[in-house]
Structures are given as C-alpha cells and as structure tokens.
Design an enzyme around this catalytic site. Sequence first.
Site: not given
Length: 433
Positions: A163, A381
């Site tokens: 993070h 995608d």
Amino acid sequence: MDAFNTTANDVLTIERSVPHTVLPEQDTPGGSIFLSSIDNAALTIISTVYAFDRSDANVVGVIKHALSKVLVYYYPLAGRLAKDSQGKLTVDCEKKLGVPFVEASADCRIENLGSIQIIDPDLAGKLVYRDPTENMLEDGPLLTVQVTKFKCGGFTLGMAIHHCMVDGVGAINFMNSWAELARGKSLSLIPYHDRTILKSRVPPQIRGPYDDFVRVSDVSDITASFEREQIVYKSFHFDADKLETLKKMITTGGQEMSSCSNFVALAALVWRARSMALKMKPHQLSKLLIAFDFRLKLRTSVPEGYFGNALLAPSCLCTAGELIDQPISSATGKINKAIERVTEDYVRSSIDFFDTYHYDPYSVSSLLISSWLRLDYSCIDFGWGGPRQLGTGNPPLNLCLFMRDESKNKMGTVVALGLPLSAMNTFEELVRI
C-alpha cells in the site's frame, strides 16, 4: 447478506508453478524514489483478485509479457523498500529484483467461486501469491502476481501490492496501463513518480486541532472481544430502494436532508450500528475515518497520473453515548462537516502533522470507511473483455468497504466488514432496512 464462500474454498484445488521473476523489458532509472509521510504510514499489503470469464491458451504469456512492458513505466514496483538516513522509507530502484509471477490452474469452473468481493482468507491464499519475504521490509517484493486458469476458460488475476506504493486510483491506472499494453495499445496515461510534491513544509505549518489527531483508548474491552471470538466477515446489499428508505429516515425537522448523499447516509448507519454492536460504553470515544482522495483538492499540484497515495482520512469523533442517543441525522451532519473540511490547507497541514509526529490514527474503536464505488475496473481488458468481479482478501478489522453491487441490475452498494461473531449478529439486525 453474504458470508464468506467457504464452499468454494473447500472444493477449489489449484496447482501452482514456482514463482518466476518478471523484470522490466528495458533499462529503467536507478536511484531512489521519495515516499511521502502518507506513503510511509501505509505499511500494509493489499490483496486483490480480478475475475475474468474467458481467455485462450495464450493468457498467461500475454499477461506476463505485458507485465514486463508496463514495468518500464511503473519501474518502482520492480524495486525494493529502503530506509534513508532519517529512518523514513524510500524505494531503492537500484535493486531491480522484479516481480514474482506465478501461473496456476484450478480444477473447477470460475463460477464455482461465487461472489469474491470479500474473499475467505484461505481462498485468497489460493488465488493470490504471497511471497515468504513480504514482511521483510527491505527484501520483500512490492508486487506479486498470480494468474489462475479455470476449466471453463475463465481466469483470475491475483495481486498483492504494498500500500505504500499506491492507493486505489493509482492501482486502477496501473491495471489499465497493463491491460492496454497487453492489447498492443499505447498508454493513455503516463505515470508520474515525483512524490516530493507531497513533501511536508519547512518549517511545518500544522493548523488544528483536528479530531483526526485525537488518540482513542479502548475503555470498552473491544480488543478482548476481537481476540476471544471468531471473526466473521459479511457483506450487506443496499439497492436503490433501500438507500432511498434510509435517506428518508434521516430527517431534520421532518424534512429530508437535501445534502445527504447515499455514501453519507450509509456511513452514518454503519458507524452507529458498529458502535452499538461492539457494546461501546457511553463514555467510549468512537471515531469514524473516511478515506478521502484529495487529488481534486490539489488539482494544480497533483498530476492526473500521480502514482502514490493521495489519501487522507478526515474523521468524526464523539462519545458512543452521543452517537447512539442522538438521531442518525446528527451523525450525517458530522460526516458532512468532516468531508467539507478537506481543503488544500487541510491536506498540507495533515501532511506536516504526519511527518512531524508519525501518528497512527487507528484503533479497534475506530472505523475506517473506504469507498471503491468510483474505481472503474470495467475497462481493464487484457484482450478477452473486462472483469466480471473485483474482490479483496484479508481486510483489516477496523476497515469497512463500500463496493458496487454486482448481484443486481439496479444501482446499489455493498457494505463489507468483519466483526466478532456476537457483534456481527447484532450489526446484521441493526442495518436491516
């Protein structure tokens, strides 16, 4: 509501390859990357899983090759953490140790996983590769990747990312860039790595006091209940009708609050219900923190492609007695004020505070709400269409996630969190609308 999909975990058997190290395809800059005080405070590893319905035989090769390409642009992810002379974390880009990449295959169809928005820790352990050195601060990888192929042709992409490197917006930008290169496209957004734009001022200019910086003690024995009982994670679905009903409950003088958004209404409901479910004593301080992306507040100094943490957590603070005894509209008012407080001066002052005092704002009596509602992952995608789901595993116990409701066509929100079993049973009753 949904609990963990333990059935999927019981039936899911996977075979994993040994980790293969993926390096940037071309030479990348050396030196070190400055990490802001916000980055330095984000010392957790976030697991995410993207589920895709279809692929072909080349899926692993395509994703691995595209990873080597995208690491040319996002080269800090191939480095390792280091400490500077003041003991603060930086990214050592001379250590080009790369990203561990694992190929796996599952013995079932991807729909057998069910909902993966909040993943059983054991199931997450099968879909996300966690490197054994990850807790060795200066040796562990900053990113790991696992592609798991299913019998139906679907696949999951599991990641564990530190993070301190990135927040949700930056992570989605990274994923989009990776997917664009997999499809043979050029990057639509170039990452910006100069984090000194969020450096603290010299001298610090801390303006306050803010409730954010108040330390909260556990006077209600909440810690013991988390240690003593089984921890249960559940998700709760709020469709448009439920959200409208909730907002009508939040009234001032009989009039619906025009400024009460869906997010604020749900945040108030969850904050009060959690405080009640944990049986906080009336004099127990209860703090709500809201993960806030401040990029738009610093529009002139935080570029669109900023790759780092641009999050702060403005908070609301009151006693549990005040929170529970007063109408829920009182809680929504506190939340609205906390959000409105985020200005450029607030952001700069908070950065100065964190850099000066190295303050940890979290405790078991605190609740951090993080909204993933605006994280648009639908366009990620790799060549076979966008993901059907995005999920996370092992969320911290003081974290509540707001996510898109993927189970219905109607617009809605999923609220997911973990609580001790007895508290979860009470919480479930309190949020029923």
